[in-house]
Design a protein around this motif. Structure first.
Motif, PDB file in Angstrom:
ATOM      1  N   PRO A 260      -1.065   4.668  -9.329  1.00  0.00           N
ATOM      2  CA  PRO A 260      -1.451   4.085  -8.043  1.00  0.00           C
ATOM      3  C   PRO A 260      -1.513   2.557  -8.118  1.00  0.00           C
ATOM      4  O   PRO A 260      -2.144   1.992  -9.008  1.00  0.00           O
ATOM      5  CB  PRO A 260      -2.836   4.685  -7.792  1.00  0.00           C
ATOM      6  CG  PRO A 260      -2.823   5.961  -8.572  1.00  0.00           C
ATOM      7  CD  PRO A 260      -2.019   5.670  -9.806  1.00  0.00           C
ATOM      8  N   GLY A 261      -0.790   1.886  -7.228  1.00  0.00           N
ATOM      9  CA  GLY A 261      -0.780   0.427  -7.186  1.00  0.00           C
ATOM     10  C   GLY A 261      -0.008  -0.225  -8.311  1.00  0.00           C
ATOM     11  O   GLY A 261      -0.075  -1.436  -8.497  1.00  0.00           O
ATOM     12  N   ASP A 262       0.767   0.520  -9.078  1.00  0.00           N
ATOM     13  CA  ASP A 262       1.515   0.014 -10.241  1.00  0.00           C
ATOM     14  C   ASP A 262       2.986   0.345 -10.037  1.00  0.00           C
ATOM     15  O   ASP A 262       3.394   1.496 -10.214  1.00  0.00           O
ATOM     16  CB  ASP A 262       0.959   0.670 -11.504  1.00  0.00           C
ATOM     17  CG  ASP A 262       1.581   0.141 -12.780  1.00  0.00           C
ATOM     18  OD1 ASP A 262       2.361  -0.827 -12.730  1.00  0.00           O
ATOM     19  OD2 ASP A 262       1.281   0.724 -13.849  1.00  0.00           O
ATOM     20  N   HIS A 263       3.781  -0.670  -9.637  1.00  0.00           N
ATOM     21  CA  HIS A 263       5.161  -0.430  -9.221  1.00  0.00           C
ATOM     22  C   HIS A 263       6.173  -1.250 -10.011  1.00  0.00           C
ATOM     23  O   HIS A 263       5.842  -2.260 -10.606  1.00  0.00           O
ATOM     24  CB  HIS A 263       5.313  -0.761  -7.728  1.00  0.00           C
ATOM     25  CG  HIS A 263       4.505   0.122  -6.855  1.00  0.00           C
ATOM     26  ND1 HIS A 263       3.268  -0.233  -6.402  1.00  0.00           N
ATOM     27  CD2 HIS A 263       4.742   1.365  -6.382  1.00  0.00           C
ATOM     28  CE1 HIS A 263       2.774   0.751  -5.661  1.00  0.00           C
ATOM     29  NE2 HIS A 263       3.645   1.734  -5.641  1.00  0.00           N
TER      30      HIS A 263
ATOM     31  N   ASP B 171       0.811  -1.223   0.000  1.00  0.00           N
ATOM     32  CA  ASP B 171       0.000   0.000   0.000  1.00  0.00           C
ATOM     33  C   ASP B 171       0.841   1.269   0.000  1.00  0.00           C
ATOM     34  O   ASP B 171       0.445   2.282   0.562  1.00  0.00           O
ATOM     35  CB  ASP B 171      -0.965   0.017   1.200  1.00  0.00           C
ATOM     36  CG  ASP B 171      -1.949  -1.133   1.145  1.00  0.00           C
ATOM     37  OD1 ASP B 171      -2.392  -1.473   0.023  1.00  0.00           O
ATOM     38  OD2 ASP B 171      -2.260  -1.701   2.203  1.00  0.00           O
TER      39      ASP B 171
ATOM     40  N   LEU C 214      -0.647  10.501 -11.879  1.00  0.00           N
ATOM     41  CA  LEU C 214      -0.269  10.216 -10.496  1.00  0.00           C
ATOM     42  C   LEU C 214      -0.716  11.308  -9.538  1.00  0.00           C
ATOM     43  O   LEU C 214      -0.531  11.201  -8.344  1.00  0.00           O
ATOM     44  CB  LEU C 214       1.254  10.048 -10.406  1.00  0.00           C
ATOM     45  CG  LEU C 214       1.821   8.860 -11.181  1.00  0.00           C
ATOM     46  CD1 LEU C 214       3.333   8.896 -11.133  1.00  0.00           C
ATOM     47  CD2 LEU C 214       1.307   7.558 -10.631  1.00  0.00           C
TER      48      LEU C 214
ATOM     49  N   ASP D 190       2.397   4.594  -1.603  1.00  0.00           N
ATOM     50  CA  ASP D 190       2.003   5.569  -2.613  1.00  0.00           C
ATOM     51  C   ASP D 190       3.029   6.688  -2.596  1.00  0.00           C
ATOM     52  O   ASP D 190       3.095   7.468  -1.644  1.00  0.00           O
ATOM     53  CB  ASP D 190       0.600   6.103  -2.310  1.00  0.00           C
ATOM     54  CG  ASP D 190       0.034   6.897  -3.458  1.00  0.00           C
ATOM     55  OD1 ASP D 190       0.813   7.383  -4.315  1.00  0.00           O
ATOM     56  OD2 ASP D 190      -1.198   7.054  -3.504  1.00  0.00           O
TER      57      ASP D 190
ATOM     58  N   GLN E  81       7.009   4.118  -9.381  1.00  0.00           N
ATOM     59  CA  GLN E  81       5.541   4.084  -9.353  1.00  0.00           C
ATOM     60  C   GLN E  81       5.035   4.716 -10.638  1.00  0.00           C
ATOM     61  O   GLN E  81       5.203   5.906 -10.879  1.00  0.00           O
ATOM     62  CB  GLN E  81       4.982   4.825  -8.144  1.00  0.00           C
ATOM     63  CG  GLN E  81       3.464   4.751  -8.070  1.00  0.00           C
ATOM     64  CD  GLN E  81       2.925   5.319  -6.771  1.00  0.00           C
ATOM     65  OE1 GLN E  81       3.460   5.065  -5.702  1.00  0.00           O
ATOM     66  NE2 GLN E  81       1.870   6.105  -6.871  1.00  0.00           N
TER      67      GLN E  81
ATOM     68  N   ARG F  58      -2.996  13.602  -7.193  1.00  0.00           N
ATOM     69  CA  ARG F  58      -4.136  13.341  -6.311  1.00  0.00           C
ATOM     70  C   ARG F  58      -5.361  14.020  -6.908  1.00  0.00           C
ATOM     71  O   ARG F  58      -5.267  15.127  -7.421  1.00  0.00           O
ATOM     72  CB  ARG F  58      -3.876  13.903  -4.923  1.00  0.00           C
ATOM     73  CG  ARG F  58      -2.920  13.063  -4.129  1.00  0.00           C
ATOM     74  CD  ARG F  58      -3.729  12.250  -3.139  1.00  0.00           C
ATOM     75  NE  ARG F  58      -2.843  11.430  -2.356  1.00  0.00           N
ATOM     76  CZ  ARG F  58      -3.017  10.139  -2.218  1.00  0.00           C
ATOM     77  NH1 ARG F  58      -3.999   9.528  -2.813  1.00  0.00           N
ATOM     78  NH2 ARG F  58      -2.217   9.450  -1.481  1.00  0.00           N
TER      79      ARG F  58
ATOM     80  N   ARG G 285       3.158   9.334  -4.235  1.00  0.00           N
ATOM     81  CA  ARG G 285       2.611  10.689  -4.365  1.00  0.00           C
ATOM     82  C   ARG G 285       2.674  11.425  -3.036  1.00  0.00           C
ATOM     83  O   ARG G 285       2.709  12.651  -3.005  1.00  0.00           O
ATOM     84  CB  ARG G 285       1.167  10.648  -4.858  1.00  0.00           C
ATOM     85  CG  ARG G 285       1.026  10.084  -6.267  1.00  0.00           C
ATOM     86  CD  ARG G 285      -0.410   9.985  -6.685  1.00  0.00           C
ATOM     87  NE  ARG G 285      -1.143   9.061  -5.813  1.00  0.00           N
ATOM     88  CZ  ARG G 285      -2.432   8.801  -5.930  1.00  0.00           C
ATOM     89  NH1 ARG G 285      -3.150   9.393  -6.872  1.00  0.00           N
ATOM     90  NH2 ARG G 285      -3.034   7.947  -5.124  1.00  0.00           N
ATOM     91  N   ASP G 286       2.670  10.681  -1.931  1.00  0.00           N
ATOM     92  CA  ASP G 286       2.663  11.272  -0.601  1.00  0.00           C
ATOM     93  C   ASP G 286       4.040  11.303   0.052  1.00  0.00           C
ATOM     94  O   ASP G 286       4.161  11.738   1.196  1.00  0.00           O
ATOM     95  CB  ASP G 286       1.719  10.478   0.312  1.00  0.00           C
ATOM     96  CG  ASP G 286       0.286  10.517  -0.178  1.00  0.00           C
ATOM     97  OD1 ASP G 286      -0.115  11.523  -0.790  1.00  0.00           O
ATOM     98  OD2 ASP G 286      -0.431   9.517   0.037  1.00  0.00           O
ATOM     99  N   HIS G 287       5.062  10.819  -0.649  1.00  0.00           N
ATOM    100  CA  HIS G 287       6.369  10.697  -0.007  1.00  0.00           C
ATOM    101  C   HIS G 287       7.263  11.892  -0.325  1.00  0.00           C
ATOM    102  O   HIS G 287       7.466  12.226  -1.482  1.00  0.00           O
ATOM    103  CB  HIS G 287       7.063   9.405  -0.428  1.00  0.00           C
ATOM    104  CG  HIS G 287       8.117   9.024   0.531  1.00  0.00           C
ATOM    105  ND1 HIS G 287       9.326   9.673   0.591  1.00  0.00           N
ATOM    106  CD2 HIS G 287       8.126   8.095   1.502  1.00  0.00           C
ATOM    107  CE1 HIS G 287      10.056   9.138   1.548  1.00  0.00           C
ATOM    108  NE2 HIS G 287       9.344   8.179   2.124  1.00  0.00           N
TER     109      HIS G 287
END
Length: 155
Positions: free
Chosen positions: A125-128, A7, A152, A9, A122, A154, A11-13
């Motif tokens: 979302p959810g694709d790594h 989980d 990507l 993401d 990434q 938000r 985008r938040d890091h």
């Protein structure tokens, strides 16, 4: 001990940055479903998916429905034919991880493993994905600012 990234993401890091892949690759299309072993883990594919060999010799697969949006043919290769393709300039979020780690390619997908110093990628979302430190240096370039890739961002 391996850090399991579930989980996650980027985008938040705060340490994640946007990069663009710059690479010409060799591609063939799978005649039947199967699996290949990349440097970071297993890659299961379906008939028609692209089997890609990168500039560093590593191999991976790309689902057929995603391939045309990610790669363009290098003449004389025609779209959909085996041959040389170039990564299209699409932004990807990336963060270097300084300990051994694992992440799923997609929700319920194959587990990939990275060594300390490898890069977590990434695509959405959810694709790594994972790139070794050497591969990352070879094919990724920092994207011009501002902001995260449109797919990507938000909502």
């Amino acid at each position: 001990m391996v850090l399991e990234l579930s989980d996650i993401d980027l985008r938040d890091h705060p340490d994640a940055r946007t990069y663009v892949k710059q690479e010409a690759v060799s591609v063939r299309f799978a005649a039947a479903a199967g699996a290949l072993q990349s440097r970071v883990g297993p890659n299961h594919y379906r008939a028609g998916d692209a089997l890609v060999t990168g500039a560093d010799g590593d191999t991976w697969c790309v689902a057929r429905e995603r391939f045309d949006a990610k790669y363009g043919p290098v003449p004389p290769t025609r779209p959909g034919d085996a041959g040389r393709y170039r990564a299209l300039p699409q932004p990807v979020l990336a963060r270097q991880i300084n300990e051994p780690f694992a992440v799923r390619r997609a929700v319920s997908g194959d587990w990939l493993t990275g060594a300390a110093g490898d890069w977590l990628l990434q695509y959405g979302p959810g694709d790594h994905g994972i790139a070794s430190a050497a591969r990352f240096t070879l094919v990724y370039r920092l994207a011009p600012a501002p902001g995260p890739p449109s797919g990507l961002a938000r909502p």
